[in-house]
Design an enzyme around this catalytic site. Structure first.
Site, PDB file in Angstrom:
ATOM      1  N   HIS A  74       0.800  -1.231   0.000  1.00 22.40           N
ATOM      2  CA  HIS A  74       0.000   0.000   0.000  1.00 22.40           C
ATOM      3  C   HIS A  74       0.830   1.277   0.000  1.00 22.40           C
ATOM      4  O   HIS A  74       0.325   2.345  -0.339  1.00 22.40           O
ATOM      5  CB  HIS A  74      -0.862   0.065   1.266  1.00 22.40           C
ATOM      6  N   GLU A 130      -3.294   3.140   1.700  1.00 24.05           N
ATOM      7  CA  GLU A 130      -2.812   3.691   0.424  1.00 24.05           C
ATOM      8  C   GLU A 130      -3.162   5.170   0.307  1.00 24.05           C
ATOM      9  O   GLU A 130      -2.344   5.991  -0.127  1.00 24.05           O
ATOM     10  CB  GLU A 130      -3.424   2.920  -0.763  1.00 24.05           C
TER      11      GLU A 130
END
Ligand code: SF4
Length: 288
Positions: A74, A130
């Site tokens: 991520h 993310e």
């Protein structure tokens, strides 16, 4: 009962790379810290924990000194790299190359003096790792749009650049783009809006494949962790294609699912679902 595993399901290359990186390190060391779940699948996390992986929160990361920490697919904001330098932490960076490219794009846009005063918008889930990493590229000067009603918060008198978290749905993203365009057009400012298609095709292409797979079966077991945004997105598609779709994460849940009379059962999953887990479900079904 005929049980089939969808061969397109399972880890994407970003997750495979992060897991293999952890496994390689743990082959020669007792412990490796990982900032956040390496993958949104508790069964896989359990397997890696048994090998020596220690999942830590950002608060715990801040307390560490002189050790090694893995950054998962991520990605992380620049703040994490800064803290690591200050605290003698060696980072093993397994950020997915697709996410890295998106981070770079946002950083370049934000740092370009020509873009001063422009709004940066990200279509994504608030608080998702993310998204946090992406926001950090612009010193958090980002408006995160999680649902369509949040477009009211955009200033339509100022330019805006829209990006998407890599795992968002393609259809929803283009729907959002059209809505924002029409709002800008309504005040005669259509030229002030721009966007970039930053959705990972590993996820986007799965939507059509998984819907076809679901339609070909009498019932479908969708194996995924409940924290996986990609998992919930694909599960929803599966259920629309075949209402007899069940979200499962552990084989014990099979006790509560009645598959009597179902001749063809399909097993599929998200990009965070390990193949070994889907195989375990298959074995259990065949033993019933
Ligand atoms: S879904 Fe795409 S962007 Fe996300 S980790 Fe996998 S390959 Fe990378």
């Amino acid at each position: 009962m005929q049980v089939t595993i969808d061969q397109h399901s399972g880890f994407c290359f970003g997750v495979i790379h992060a897991i293999e990186t952890a496994e390689e390190y743990l082959a020669h060391h007792d412990t490796l810290y990982c900032l956040g779940d390496i993958v949104h699948n508790s069964e896989e996390v359990k397997r890696l924990t048994n090998m020596g992986l220690r999942v830590i929160s950002f608060e715990q990361f801040k307390e560490l000194r002189d050790t090694t920490v893995l950054i998962r697919a991520h990605g992380e904001p620049p703040e994490t790299y800064r803290l690591a330098r200050e605290n003698d932490i060696a980072l093993i960076d397994a950020t997915c190359p697709v996410v890295l490219r998106l981070q770079q794009r946002i950083r370049d846009f934000y740092q370009n003096p020509d873009n001063a005063g422009k709004q940066i918008l990200i279509f994504g889930k608030k608080g998702h790792a993310e998204v946090v990493g992406l926001m950090g590229q612009a010193d958090d000067n980002v408006l995160v749009i999680s649902s369509l009603d949040e477009i009211d918060r955009i200033d339509y008198t100022r330019p805006a650049m829209l990006y998407s978290q890599t795992t968002q749905g393609l259809e929803q993203y283009y729907h959002l783009i059209e809505l924002i365009k029409s709002r800008y057009a309504a005040v005669g400012n259509e030229r002030l809006f721009d966007y970039a298609d930053t959705i990972c095709r590993k996820v986007a292409n799965r939507a059509t494949q998984i819907a076809d797979f679901a339609k070909q079966h009498d019932a479908v077991l969708f194996v995924s962790g409940e924290k996986s945004s990609n998992g919930l997105y694909l599960f929803d598609i599966c259920r629309k294609a075949n209402p007899d779709t069940y979200l499962v994460s552990q084989v014990e849940q099979l006790r509560d699912i009645d598959l009597t009379g179902k001749e063809k059962v399909g097993i599929c999953g998200a990009t965070s679902t390990p193949m070994w887990l889907m195989e375990m479900f298959k074995k259990c079904l065949q033993c019933q």
